[in-house]
Scaffold this motif. Structure first.
Motif, PDB file in Angstrom:
ATOM      1  N   GLY A  35       0.819  -1.182  -0.057  1.00 22.99           N
ATOM      2  CA  GLY A  35       0.143  -0.126  -0.003  1.00 22.99           C
ATOM      3  C   GLY A  35       0.662   1.265  -0.147  1.00 22.99           C
ATOM      4  O   GLY A  35       1.899   1.208   0.202  1.00 22.99           O
ATOM      5  N   PHE A  47      -4.667   6.875   4.033  1.00 18.18           N
ATOM      6  CA  PHE A  47      -4.542   5.864   2.908  1.00 18.18           C
ATOM      7  C   PHE A  47      -4.695   6.676   1.421  1.00 18.18           C
ATOM      8  O   PHE A  47      -5.397   7.358   1.295  1.00 18.18           O
ATOM      9  N   VAL A  50      -3.976   0.662  -2.511  1.00 19.87           N
ATOM     10  CA  VAL A  50      -3.534  -0.785  -1.996  1.00 19.87           C
ATOM     11  C   VAL A  50      -3.499  -1.732  -3.139  1.00 19.87           C
ATOM     12  O   VAL A  50      -4.220  -1.532  -3.773  1.00 19.87           O
ATOM     13  N   THR A  58      -7.114  -3.737  -6.766  1.00 17.48           N
ATOM     14  CA  THR A  58      -6.740  -2.532  -6.268  1.00 17.48           C
ATOM     15  C   THR A  58      -7.751  -1.993  -5.728  1.00 17.48           C
ATOM     16  O   THR A  58      -8.809  -1.883  -5.870  1.00 17.48           O
ATOM     17  N   ILE A 104      -7.349  -6.488   0.568  1.00 11.62           N
ATOM     18  CA  ILE A 104      -6.573  -5.298   0.176  1.00 11.62           C
ATOM     19  C   ILE A 104      -7.001  -4.215   1.501  1.00 11.62           C
ATOM     20  O   ILE A 104      -8.093  -3.464   1.069  1.00 11.62           O
ATOM     21  N   THR A 106      -6.965  -1.209   3.619  1.00 14.12           N
ATOM     22  CA  THR A 106      -7.050   0.064   3.774  1.00 14.12           C
ATOM     23  C   THR A 106      -6.904   0.958   4.981  1.00 14.12           C
ATOM     24  O   THR A 106      -6.560   2.256   5.056  1.00 14.12           O
TER      25      THR A 106
END
Length: 124
Positions: A35, A47, A50, A58, A104, A106
């Motif tokens: 990430g 964030f 990622v 993604t 994924i 975040t």
């Protein structure tokens, strides 16, 4: 020992582009989600994007969607962040992070390894 080293930051005018790179070592690269996060002066780290271990999934923050693209090269243990149409509000230190996670994530807490960061400054 996991090591993540970012590069590619710098000073760019609004509307310009930069590509950040993060070289990883000391880990089974293909087993980690990678990430990008960023922290602007006086603000909390947030964030940015990622990518899953395979690169097949993604996620990008709404603030960068359509302008930034995360990608990875598992053969070379590197993750990238292509940043286009940069804005002054993109100015921040950008951090690469690795998460031993099949999804994924975040949130910061999911990432156990972090780089030192690279400065991106966008002038108006």
């Amino acid at each position: 020992q996991v090591q993540l080293v970012e590069s590619g930051g710098g000073l760019v005018q609004a509307g310009g582009s930069l590509r950040l790179s993060c070289a990883a070592s000391g880990l089974t690269f293909g087993a980690y989600a990678l990430g990008w996060f960023r922290q602007a002066p006086g603000k909390a780290r947030e964030f940015v994007a990622v990518i899953s271990w395979s690169g097949g999934r993604t996620s990008h923050a709404d603030s960068v969607k359509g302008r930034f693209t995360i990608s990875r090269d598992n053969a070379n243990n590197t993750v990238y962040l292509q940043m286009n149409s940069l804005k002054p509000e993109d100015t921040a230190v950008y951090y690469c992070a690795a998460a031993r996670n099949p999804y994924i994530p975040t949130w910061e807490g999911a990432f156990g390894s972090w780089g030192q960061g690279t400065q991106v400054t966008v002038s108006s």
